[in-house]
Design an enzyme around this catalytic site. Structure first.
Site, short mmCIF file in Angstrom:
data_model
loop_
_atom_site.label_atom_id
_atom_site.label_comp_id
_atom_site.label_asym_id
_atom_site.label_seq_id
_atom_site.Cartn_x
_atom_site.Cartn_y
_atom_site.Cartn_z
N ARG A 58 -4.37 9.99 4.30
CA ARG A 58 -3.18 10.80 4.58
C ARG A 58 -2.35 10.94 3.30
O ARG A 58 -1.76 11.97 3.02
CB ARG A 58 -2.39 10.10 5.68
CG ARG A 58 -0.98 10.51 5.82
CD ARG A 58 -0.83 11.76 6.57
NE ARG A 58 0.54 12.23 6.54
CZ ARG A 58 0.90 13.44 6.93
NH1 ARG A 58 -0.01 14.27 7.36
NH2 ARG A 58 2.15 13.84 6.89
N LEU B 35 7.40 19.79 6.62
CA LEU B 35 8.64 19.43 5.90
C LEU B 35 8.38 19.32 4.39
O LEU B 35 9.24 19.67 3.57
CB LEU B 35 9.22 18.12 6.45
CG LEU B 35 9.64 18.18 7.92
CD1 LEU B 35 10.13 16.83 8.41
CD2 LEU B 35 10.71 19.26 8.13
N PRO C 123 1.81 16.68 10.80
CA PRO C 123 1.93 17.93 10.04
C PRO C 123 2.58 17.69 8.67
O PRO C 123 3.10 16.60 8.42
CB PRO C 123 2.85 18.77 10.93
CG PRO C 123 3.65 17.78 11.70
CD PRO C 123 2.74 16.60 11.93
N ILE C 124 2.55 18.73 7.81
CA ILE C 124 3.22 18.60 6.51
C ILE C 124 4.25 19.71 6.32
O ILE C 124 4.61 20.06 5.19
CB ILE C 124 2.21 18.59 5.34
CG1 ILE C 124 1.38 19.88 5.30
CG2 ILE C 124 1.32 17.36 5.38
CD1 ILE C 124 0.59 20.05 4.00
N LYS D 28 0.86 -1.20 0.00
CA LYS D 28 0.00 0.00 0.00
C LYS D 28 0.89 1.25 0.00
O LYS D 28 0.65 2.18 -0.77
CB LYS D 28 -0.87 0.00 1.25
CG LYS D 28 -1.52 1.32 1.58
CD LYS D 28 -2.38 1.29 2.82
CE LYS D 28 -1.65 1.50 4.09
NZ LYS D 28 -1.31 2.91 4.43
N ASN D 29 1.93 1.23 0.84
CA ASN D 29 2.72 2.46 1.02
C ASN D 29 3.74 2.70 -0.09
O ASN D 29 4.34 3.77 -0.14
CB ASN D 29 3.39 2.44 2.40
CG ASN D 29 2.36 2.62 3.51
OD1 ASN D 29 1.19 2.92 3.24
ND2 ASN D 29 2.76 2.38 4.74
C1 EPZ Z 1 4.31 7.02 6.05
O1 EPZ Z 1 3.54 8.06 6.65
C2 EPZ Z 1 3.41 5.79 6.04
N1 EPZ Z 1 2.22 6.07 5.24
C3 EPZ Z 1 3.02 5.42 7.47
O2 EPZ Z 1 2.26 4.22 7.40
C4 EPZ Z 1 4.30 5.16 8.27
O3 EPZ Z 1 3.94 4.89 9.62
C5 EPZ Z 1 5.20 6.40 8.22
O4 EPZ Z 1 5.49 6.72 6.84
C6 EPZ Z 1 6.53 6.17 8.95
O5 EPZ Z 1 7.19 5.09 8.39
C7 EPZ Z 1 2.30 6.02 3.90
O6 EPZ Z 1 3.34 5.76 3.33
C8 EPZ Z 1 1.03 6.30 3.14
P1 EPZ Z 1 6.38 10.48 8.09
P2 EPZ Z 1 4.08 9.59 6.65
O7 EPZ Z 1 6.22 11.71 7.30
O8 EPZ Z 1 4.79 9.85 5.39
C9 EPZ Z 1 6.65 13.84 11.40
C10 EPZ Z 1 0.43 2.81 7.81
O9 EPZ Z 1 0.04 2.28 8.86
N2 EPZ Z 1 6.51 14.78 10.28
O10 EPZ Z 1 7.59 9.64 7.92
O11 EPZ Z 1 2.94 10.46 7.02
C11 EPZ Z 1 5.33 13.10 11.67
O12 EPZ Z 1 4.49 13.87 12.50
C12 EPZ Z 1 0.88 4.26 7.83
O13 EPZ Z 1 0.51 2.23 6.70
C13 EPZ Z 1 6.65 16.15 10.54
O14 EPZ Z 1 6.88 16.56 11.68
O15 EPZ Z 1 5.11 9.53 7.87
C14 EPZ Z 1 5.80 11.83 12.34
O16 EPZ Z 1 5.98 12.07 13.72
C15 EPZ Z 1 0.70 4.89 9.20
N3 EPZ Z 1 6.52 17.02 9.51
C16 EPZ Z 1 7.15 11.55 11.68
O17 EPZ Z 1 7.55 12.78 11.04
C17 EPZ Z 1 6.26 16.60 8.23
O18 EPZ Z 1 6.16 17.46 7.32
C18 EPZ Z 1 7.10 10.46 10.61
O19 EPZ Z 1 6.17 10.86 9.63
C19 EPZ Z 1 6.10 15.22 7.98
C20 EPZ Z 1 6.24 14.31 9.03
#
Ligand code: EPZ
Length: 420
Positions: free
Chosen positions: A95, A128, A125-126, A23-24
């Protein structure tokens, strides 16, 4: 909301199961397919509510996005049809909807989307993602729950340091940079296997990317991208979930179409817990040896232990011999499965982002509620292990991320039904 009815402690758990596409990996690659106006064919795309929602979202932008058969889709986008106010209801379901920002920005210089909702696991958040786009020359406007990103001229290559190795931000910036004027360097990039699959896909379309999978990704902008055919990598989290089910029940399992290199951290932990395993190019066989021994786990960015398997390995630790500890370092609120596991007789205490699990001999079946995708998977594992019958409610969360889950569990000997 529908529920699973599971008769637990089925000693007959075991056998073979085929792992579906990731999926991811599929979601960012489906979004990146919008970069070309030619028809791109994607195979091994899992049939899930999340991938169906992504197809709908792409269609709302004016793209063609159809499922050809069970696991193939074709996608292209020639001209945008950006609604004044995109449909919040649709976008907030997923998301991953944030990933369509980059192809629209790269191709048309403008995108306006509802801010993606957070969910049970954290604020998400987004900032980054937006830091990357503005470093490439885009202007960001936020208000009334929407974010608008505009770049009158071409995006320009830039050096971007990610404060956290965010998977989504790495993906969004990488996709936008493929058509930028100049070279973009992403430092402290995420290196998950899904990032590598996305980079492979983009290069097959004619992009120039190196370093994907490491903490520094270099993207040299090109003038246009062309169609390609691509098969999505196997889902490492689905594979891990079934392996954990095998370790919990003691039943031997063989995963077909899995990629062992993508779940080394889990295989290492299951080995420490006493399981034997055998790997080949495309399969993993797990042979549990009686009651698993407790271990400690700390979730980390890849190649550390994946946060998406944290809830599931916690279910396993609840019935392990000894005391284990889990520290969740990626999301600030990813323990919502704990109260539900305790209702089944688990002994778990938390202190901040740490959970202390005292292994018990058995869990008892009862009614529990899935609060998010992986918590729901964890409760399903616990219900299969527990004595007696369990109901897992709100299974829509689980159906988002596990293709054909009930039939796969039945083929492994689980007595499970779905009731509305
Ligand atoms: C991806 O989410 C996955 N989803 C998540 O899987 C997975 O848990 C996550 O990566 C971590 O591996 C998809 O790929 C669709 P991140 P993503 O940006 O991209 C912080 C599942 O169960 N952050 O790596 O949203 C954020 O708050 C899902 O399949 C910022 O602060 O994860 C988090 O604490 C759940 N600012 C950390 O980084 C930003 O701009 C990791 O988030 C972006 C993120």
């Amino acid at each position: 909301m529908a529920k699973y009815i599971i008769s637990g402690a089925s000693s007959s758990f075991g056998g073979k199961v085929k792992i579906s596409g990731s999926k991811n990996a599929a979601l960012p690659i489906m979004a990146a397919s919008m970069l070309t106006d030619e028809d791109t064919i994607l195979d091994n795309v899992p049939c899930l509510s999340d991938t169906e929602t992504m197809l709908k979202i792409i269609r709302t932008t004016g793209g063609i996005a159809e499922r050809d058969n069970n696991n193939s889709v074709h996608i292209s986008l020639s001209k945008p049809k950006q609604k004044k106010k995109p449909d919040y209801e649709l976008y907030s379901k997923l998301r991953g909807s944030v990933l369509i920002m980059s192809p629209l920005l790269a191709k048309f210089g403008h995108v306006k989307l509802p801010l993606p909702g957070g969910c049970k696991i954290g604020a998400r958040p987004i900032n980054l993602h937006l830091k990357g786009f503005s470093a490439m020359g885009a202007k960001i406007k936020q208000g009334h729950g929407y974010v608008e990103v505009t770049c009158k001229d071409e995006l320009k290559g830039s050096k971007i340091y990610l404060d956290f190795p965010s998977v989504g931000a790495t993906e969004n910036i990488m996709i936008a940079a493929t058509l930028a004027n100049g070279t973009t360097i992403i430092e402290n990039a995420a290196g998950e296997p899904e990032i590598v699959d996305l980079a492979h896909f983009l290069c097959e379309m004619g992009a120039d990317i190196s370093g994907a999978g490491t903490d520094t990704v270099v993207i040299k902008g090109v003038s246009r991208l062309h169609k390609t055919n691509h098969s999505i990598i196997p889902d490492r989290i689905e594979a891990g979930t079934f392996l954990i089910c095998s370790a919990a029940t003691g039943g031997e399992i063989k995963l077909e179409g899995a990629e062992p290199n993508h779940i080394k951290p889990l295989l290492a932990k299951l080995g420490e817990m006493g399981c034997d395993y055998e790997i080949s190019d495309e399969s993993i066989t797990l042979r549990p040896n009686g009651r698993p021994k407790a271990v400690d786990v700390k979730t980390m960015p890849h190649p550390g232990f994946p946060t998406d398997l944290q809830a599931q390995i916690m279910s396993l630790l609840t019935v392990a011999e000894g005391n284990g500890m889990i520290v969740e370092t990626i999301f600030e609120n990813r323990f919502s499965h704990i109260p539900e596991l305790c209702r089944m007789g688990a002994k778990i205490k938390t202190e901040g982002n740490a959970a202390f699990i005292e292994g018990v001999q058995r869990l008892s079946g009862t009614c529990v509620k899935a609060t998010d995708l992986r918590a729901g998977a964890a409760l399903t594992v616990a219900a299969i292990k527990a004595s007696g019958t369990s109901e897992v409610h709100d299974i829509e969360h689980i159906e988002r991320g596990y293709e054909n889950f009930v039939n796969k569990l039945r083929s492994l000997g689980v007595v499970i039904d779905i009731k509305d």
